[in-house]
Design an enzyme around this catalytic site. Structure first.
Site, mmCIF file in Angstrom:
data_model
loop_
_atom_site.group_PDB
_atom_site.id
_atom_site.type_symbol
_atom_site.label_atom_id
_atom_site.label_comp_id
_atom_site.label_asym_id
_atom_site.label_seq_id
_atom_site.Cartn_x
_atom_site.Cartn_y
_atom_site.Cartn_z
ATOM 1 N N HIS A 16 0.916 -1.303 0.108
ATOM 2 C CA HIS A 16 -0.010 -0.095 0.135
ATOM 3 C C HIS A 16 1.065 1.238 -0.020
ATOM 4 C CE1 HIS A 16 0.654 -0.475 4.337
ATOM 5 N NE2 HIS A 16 0.683 0.943 4.318
ATOM 6 N N HIS A 28 -1.450 10.811 6.236
ATOM 7 C CA HIS A 28 -1.502 9.540 7.206
ATOM 8 C C HIS A 28 -0.677 9.978 8.630
ATOM 9 C CE1 HIS A 28 -0.996 5.747 8.630
ATOM 10 N NE2 HIS A 28 0.191 5.424 8.262
#
Ligand code: MN
Length: 261
Positions: free
Chosen positions: A76, A82
């Site tokens: 990923h 994030h």
């Protein structure tokens, strides 16, 4: 007759085998390993398929599924938002697509990681590599090869945890800072379940790859495989995360184009 275009040269290279496509992506299934945080924190989901129909009463001529997955499950892409250091930067759908096709440098630390699962890449290691191979690619990826992809079918082996926590290789805090703030790369790719070393919760700052890279508008790629099939320099990586609107990352198909002599 006009000269063949660059794109047609690429196509003929792909057809002749002069350019090989190497899949850097781990298969995505319910047995794909996932990162585990200490129990007081929220956890990412494992990948799950839910059958809608399979040539049966629910849909006589068609087979399809719903799926459930964490954004950070399997191979990923980590977007800048994030981490709290990048919270006002790009979500995964806003990453400029031009940055998803980029050259890569592949640094091999397989022997070091085999001898010491807590091995940390230091700035000096990267500078020594640059002395032999030239500078890290501007706008490209730094891919760290550790042999950890051989463990990617087993949750237990890839996490390599004991009573003192997970033991997996990564970058030192200073090296993470240098890659984020001083090197010309747009991101870091690794074979482990996260870009940070297993012991990085105890570094200063904690999880320095996430903290420094996301805060510098850079990216992460995790659980890569087949890095052993790439040259140290000169391959091109195509990273394709799903454009999840407002997402913090996404499962990605990651391919490398490699010239074969
Ligand atoms: Mn991630």
């Amino acid at each position: 007759m006009s000269e063949p275009s660059v794109l047609m040269s690429l196509v003929s290279g792909l057809r002749s085998g002069a350019i090989e496509v190497v899949d850097l992506t781990a298969p995505l299934s319910s047995s794909t390993p996932v990162l585990q945080l200490p129990p007081e924190f929220g956890q990412t989901a494992v990948f799950e398929l839910e059958e809608i129909s399979r040539y049966d009463d629910r849909g006589p001529a068609w087979y399809w599924n719903n799926f459930r997955s964490g954004e950070h499950t399997g191979t990923h892409f980590d977007a800048p938002n994030h981490w709290v250091t990048g919270k006002d930067l790009a979500d995964v759908a806003s990453v400029p697509v031009g940055r998803l096709v980029a050259p890569a440098a592949v640094l091999d630390f397989t022997a070091e990681a085999q001898a010491d699962p807590d091995f940390l890449v230091e700035v000096e290691h990267i500078k020594a590599w640059e002395a032999e191979n030239g500078p890290l690619p501007d706008g490209g990826w730094l891919l760290v090869r550790t042999g950890w992809d051989a463990r990617s079918r087993s949750q237990e082996e890839i996490l390599n945890a004991d009573d003192s926590g997970p033991h997996t290789p990564g970058l030192s805090a200073e090296c993470a800072r240098w890659v984020a703030q001083e090197s010309p790369v747009i991101g870091l790719g690794v074979e482990t379940v996260g870009t940070d070393a297993g012991g990085a919760y105890a570094f200063d700052p904690a999880f320095p790859c996430h903290s420094y890279l996301m805060g510098s508008d850079k990216y992460g790629l995790t659980q890569l495989q087949n890095l052993a099939r790439l040259p140290a320099t000169g391959c091109v990586v195509v990273a394709g995360p799903l454009p999840i609107v407002a997402g913090s990352g996404a499962p990605a198909r990651v391919l490398a184009l490699v010239e074969r002599g």
